[in-house]
Design a protein around this motif. Sequence first.
Motif, PDB file in Angstrom:
ATOM      1  N   PHE A  18       0.831  -1.200   0.000  1.00 50.66           N
ATOM      2  CA  PHE A  18       0.000   0.000   0.000  1.00 50.66           C
ATOM      3  C   PHE A  18       0.865   1.249   0.000  1.00 50.66           C
ATOM      4  O   PHE A  18       0.652   2.168  -0.779  1.00 50.66           O
ATOM      5  CB  PHE A  18      -0.927  -0.003   1.221  1.00 50.66           C
ATOM      6  N   PHE A  19       1.874   1.289   0.868  1.00 52.83           N
ATOM      7  CA  PHE A  19       2.712   2.476   0.944  1.00 52.83           C
ATOM      8  C   PHE A  19       3.753   2.533  -0.171  1.00 52.83           C
ATOM      9  O   PHE A  19       4.320   3.580  -0.437  1.00 52.83           O
ATOM     10  CB  PHE A  19       3.364   2.601   2.323  1.00 52.83           C
ATOM     11  N   LYS A  20       3.960   1.429  -0.844  1.00 49.38           N
ATOM     12  CA  LYS A  20       4.806   1.450  -2.038  1.00 49.38           C
ATOM     13  C   LYS A  20       4.051   2.107  -3.196  1.00 49.38           C
ATOM     14  O   LYS A  20       4.633   2.830  -3.993  1.00 49.38           O
ATOM     15  CB  LYS A  20       5.202   0.016  -2.410  1.00 49.38           C
ATOM     16  N   GLU A  21       2.737   1.874  -3.237  1.00 53.36           N
ATOM     17  CA  GLU A  21       1.894   2.433  -4.301  1.00 53.36           C
ATOM     18  C   GLU A  21       1.519   3.891  -4.061  1.00 53.36           C
ATOM     19  O   GLU A  21       1.287   4.631  -5.006  1.00 53.36           O
ATOM     20  CB  GLU A  21       0.610   1.611  -4.438  1.00 53.36           C
ATOM     21  N   HIS A  22       1.409   4.304  -2.795  1.00 50.67           N
ATOM     22  CA  HIS A  22       0.927   5.639  -2.457  1.00 50.67           C
ATOM     23  C   HIS A  22       1.886   6.314  -1.485  1.00 50.67           C
ATOM     24  O   HIS A  22       2.197   5.766  -0.438  1.00 50.67           O
ATOM     25  CB  HIS A  22      -0.456   5.569  -1.795  1.00 50.67           C
ATOM     26  N   SER A  23       2.316   7.522  -1.829  1.00 53.79           N
ATOM     27  CA  SER A  23       3.169   8.270  -0.902  1.00 53.79           C
ATOM     28  C   SER A  23       2.297   8.852   0.208  1.00 53.79           C
ATOM     29  O   SER A  23       1.087   8.999   0.065  1.00 53.79           O
ATOM     30  CB  SER A  23       3.895   9.404  -1.632  1.00 53.79           C
ATOM     31  N   PHE A  24       2.920   9.183   1.316  1.00 47.77           N
ATOM     32  CA  PHE A  24       2.170   9.752   2.428  1.00 47.77           C
ATOM     33  C   PHE A  24       1.548  11.096   2.045  1.00 47.77           C
ATOM     34  O   PHE A  24       0.417  11.389   2.422  1.00 47.77           O
ATOM     35  CB  PHE A  24       3.065   9.903   3.662  1.00 47.77           C
ATOM     36  N   ILE A  28      -2.492  11.972   2.180  1.00 51.01           N
ATOM     37  CA  ILE A  28      -3.057  13.094   2.923  1.00 51.01           C
ATOM     38  C   ILE A  28      -3.867  13.991   1.990  1.00 51.01           C
ATOM     39  O   ILE A  28      -4.956  14.453   2.339  1.00 51.01           O
ATOM     40  CB  ILE A  28      -1.954  13.853   3.679  1.00 51.01           C
ATOM     41  N   ASP A  29      -3.356  14.209   0.771  1.00 54.24           N
ATOM     42  CA  ASP A  29      -4.107  14.994  -0.220  1.00 54.24           C
ATOM     43  C   ASP A  29      -5.429  14.308  -0.578  1.00 54.24           C
ATOM     44  O   ASP A  29      -6.481  14.955  -0.636  1.00 54.24           O
ATOM     45  CB  ASP A  29      -3.289  15.207  -1.484  1.00 54.24           C
ATOM     46  N   LEU A  30      -5.389  12.995  -0.804  1.00 55.72           N
ATOM     47  CA  LEU A  30      -6.600  12.258  -1.154  1.00 55.72           C
ATOM     48  C   LEU A  30      -7.585  12.222   0.009  1.00 55.72           C
ATOM     49  O   LEU A  30      -8.802  12.298  -0.196  1.00 55.72           O
ATOM     50  CB  LEU A  30      -6.254  10.837  -1.602  1.00 55.72           C
ATOM     51  N   LEU A  31      -7.060  12.109   1.215  1.00 58.43           N
ATOM     52  CA  LEU A  31      -7.920  12.128   2.392  1.00 58.43           C
ATOM     53  C   LEU A  31      -8.688  13.448   2.464  1.00 58.43           C
ATOM     54  O   LEU A  31      -9.892  13.476   2.730  1.00 58.43           O
ATOM     55  CB  LEU A  31      -7.086  11.915   3.657  1.00 58.43           C
ATOM     56  N   TYR A  32      -7.995  14.555   2.183  1.00 60.69           N
ATOM     57  CA  TYR A  32      -8.658  15.851   2.202  1.00 60.69           C
ATOM     58  C   TYR A  32      -9.721  15.937   1.101  1.00 60.69           C
ATOM     59  O   TYR A  32     -10.815  16.452   1.320  1.00 60.69           O
ATOM     60  CB  TYR A  32      -7.658  16.998   2.047  1.00 60.69           C
ATOM     61  N   ILE A  33      -9.399  15.411  -0.078  1.00 57.96           N
ATOM     62  CA  ILE A  33     -10.362  15.423  -1.182  1.00 57.96           C
ATOM     63  C   ILE A  33     -11.610  14.620  -0.797  1.00 57.96           C
ATOM     64  O   ILE A  33     -12.742  15.047  -1.055  1.00 57.96           O
ATOM     65  CB  ILE A  33      -9.721  14.875  -2.479  1.00 57.96           C
ATOM     66  N   LEU A  34     -11.416  13.466  -0.159  1.00 60.51           N
ATOM     67  CA  LEU A  34     -12.559  12.672   0.294  1.00 60.51           C
ATOM     68  C   LEU A  34     -13.390  13.433   1.324  1.00 60.51           C
ATOM     69  O   LEU A  34     -14.625  13.469   1.249  1.00 60.51           O
ATOM     70  CB  LEU A  34     -12.080  11.348   0.896  1.00 60.51           C
ATOM     71  N   TYR A  35     -12.723  14.048   2.285  1.00 60.57           N
ATOM     72  CA  TYR A  35     -13.438  14.803   3.307  1.00 60.57           C
ATOM     73  C   TYR A  35     -14.187  15.988   2.688  1.00 60.57           C
ATOM     74  O   TYR A  35     -15.352  16.218   2.980  1.00 60.57           O
ATOM     75  CB  TYR A  35     -12.482  15.295   4.391  1.00 60.57           C
ATOM     76  N   ARG A  36     -13.499  16.720   1.823  1.00 60.20           N
ATOM     77  CA  ARG A  36     -14.115  17.891   1.182  1.00 60.20           C
ATOM     78  C   ARG A  36     -15.335  17.474   0.360  1.00 60.20           C
ATOM     79  O   ARG A  36     -16.379  18.119   0.393  1.00 60.20           O
ATOM     80  CB  ARG A  36     -13.087  18.602   0.304  1.00 60.20           C
ATOM     81  N   TYR A  58     -11.464  12.635  10.374  1.00 57.41           N
ATOM     82  CA  TYR A  58     -10.546  13.143   9.356  1.00 57.41           C
ATOM     83  C   TYR A  58      -9.268  13.664  10.010  1.00 57.41           C
ATOM     84  O   TYR A  58      -8.161  13.328   9.592  1.00 57.41           O
ATOM     85  CB  TYR A  58     -11.213  14.248   8.529  1.00 57.41           C
ATOM     86  N   SER A  59      -9.406  14.480  11.046  1.00 54.16           N
ATOM     87  CA  SER A  59      -8.245  15.068  11.713  1.00 54.16           C
ATOM     88  C   SER A  59      -7.362  14.001  12.339  1.00 54.16           C
ATOM     89  O   SER A  59      -6.134  14.050  12.222  1.00 54.16           O
ATOM     90  CB  SER A  59      -8.694  16.049  12.796  1.00 54.16           C
ATOM     91  N   GLU A  60      -7.981  13.020  12.992  1.00 58.33           N
ATOM     92  CA  GLU A  60      -7.215  11.955  13.638  1.00 58.33           C
ATOM     93  C   GLU A  60      -6.525  11.060  12.613  1.00 58.33           C
ATOM     94  O   GLU A  60      -5.377  10.647  12.800  1.00 58.33           O
ATOM     95  CB  GLU A  60      -8.107  11.145  14.561  1.00 58.33           C
ATOM     96  N   LEU A  61      -7.211  10.759  11.527  1.00 60.17           N
ATOM     97  CA  LEU A  61      -6.611   9.930  10.482  1.00 60.17           C
ATOM     98  C   LEU A  61      -5.447  10.663   9.811  1.00 60.17           C
ATOM     99  O   LEU A  61      -4.405  10.071   9.524  1.00 60.17           O
ATOM    100  CB  LEU A  61      -7.669   9.523   9.453  1.00 60.17           C
TER     101      LEU A  61
END
Length: 87
Positions: A18-24, A28-36, A58-61
């Motif tokens: 998972f972390f090889k496919e996606h950088s941190f 975090i950018d995708l998490l914000y897009i999902l939340y938004r 969202y904040s904790e994740l």
Amino acid sequence: MDTENSKRERLQLLVHSFFKEHSFDELIDLLYILYRGWALQVSLKVDREERLRVLTCYSELKEFLEEFSDLYTPEIRVAKHPPEDSF
């Protein structure tokens, strides 16, 4: 016990891939897009407690991912090769 080791190895492989496919940063950018996206679609339709619960999650994740990125170092596995014949 073998089943427990198998589950642990599968989890390690899953985390590593998972972390090889996606950088941190990407996560975090995708998490914000999902939340938004959630906020734009349903935040007016749900009550204050639900909005607060999602914002807290969202904040904790996000904090978890940031901390995990500092701690995570993928395990480097050394492949075991059979001894070569000396013919």
